[in-house]
Structure formats: structure tokens, C-alpha cells
Design a protein around this motif. Structure first.
Motif, short mmCIF file in Angstrom:
data_model
loop_
_atom_site.label_atom_id
_atom_site.label_comp_id
_atom_site.label_asym_id
_atom_site.label_seq_id
_atom_site.Cartn_x
_atom_site.Cartn_y
_atom_site.Cartn_z
N PRO A 53 0.80 -1.22 0.00
CA PRO A 53 0.00 0.00 0.00
C PRO A 53 0.84 1.28 0.00
O PRO A 53 0.32 2.36 -0.25
CB PRO A 53 -0.83 -0.11 1.28
CG PRO A 53 -0.01 -0.97 2.17
CD PRO A 53 0.74 -1.92 1.28
N ASP A 54 2.14 1.15 0.28
CA ASP A 54 3.00 2.33 0.36
C ASP A 54 3.76 2.63 -0.92
O ASP A 54 4.55 3.57 -0.96
CB ASP A 54 4.00 2.15 1.51
CG ASP A 54 3.29 2.04 2.85
OD1 ASP A 54 2.25 2.72 3.02
OD2 ASP A 54 3.76 1.27 3.70
N THR A 55 3.54 1.84 -1.96
CA THR A 55 4.24 2.09 -3.21
C THR A 55 3.74 3.37 -3.86
O THR A 55 2.58 3.75 -3.68
CB THR A 55 4.10 0.88 -4.17
OG1 THR A 55 4.93 1.08 -5.30
CG2 THR A 55 2.67 0.71 -4.62
#
Length: 98
Positions: A53-55
Motif C-alpha cells: 500500500p505504500d508504493t
């Protein structure tokens, strides 16, 4: 060069393979495509669960799921009405990165 995910490549291959002129052969191929789409949906669900989710750039699984559902319904409509007049075409999104 773009790499097509395995499930999508398999679907494209199945739909582009030589099809006999017989309507029942076409229907069988379309039903096979429906099975491939169902399997592809399962793979996409699994991929979404492990996506980072942090890409910075994420793959929009919801958009792809909606497009695949549109394709699934179109194939089902053809199976249900083989030989009838064509339905109005609808566009898929196609770009799933955001």
C-alpha cells in the motif's frame, strides 16, 4: 516492452485460438473463457491482498475488476443469445495504474 500477466495472456490465447464454425464449439470456447475469467478474478484478489500500500504507483484492482466484469457479462450475453443481433459495445478502462 509491456508484460501481460499470465491470466490475461491465457485468456487472450484462449479467445484467439482457432474456433470451429460450429456454434456449439464457439459456445464451448466462450464458456472456457468464462472459467478463465473466474480464475483470473481469484488471482487478482490474491494479488490485491499482498500489494504494497505504500508504493508510489499502485495498481487499481477495482478498475480491472469492473472491466473484467463487463467482459464477463458481454461473453455471457453472447452465450445466452448465440446467433442474435450484436449488443452495443462498451469501453473498458484499460489503464490500471494510478
Amino acid at each position: 516492452m509491456r508484460i501481460i500477466p499470465g491470466g490475461i495472456a491465457l485468456l487472450i490465447f484462449a479467445l484467439s485460438s482457432p474456433v470451429l464454425a460450429d456454434g456449439s464449439a464457439e459456445q464451448q470456447r466462450l464458456e472456457n473463457a468464462q472459467v478463465l475469467l473466474a480464475n483470473l478474478q481469484l488471482e487478482l484478489r490474491a494479488a490485491a491482498e499482498v500489494a504494497d500500500p505504500d508504493t508510489r504507483i499502485r495498481f487499481n484492482y477495482d478498475w480491472l475488476r469492473r472491466d473484467l466484469e463487463l467482459i464477463r457479462r458481454g461473453i455471457q450475453a453472447q452465450i445466452d443469445s448465440l446467433g442474435c443481433a450484436p449488443a452495443k459495445a462498451r469501453c473498458v478502462r484499460g489503464d490500471y495504474r494510478r
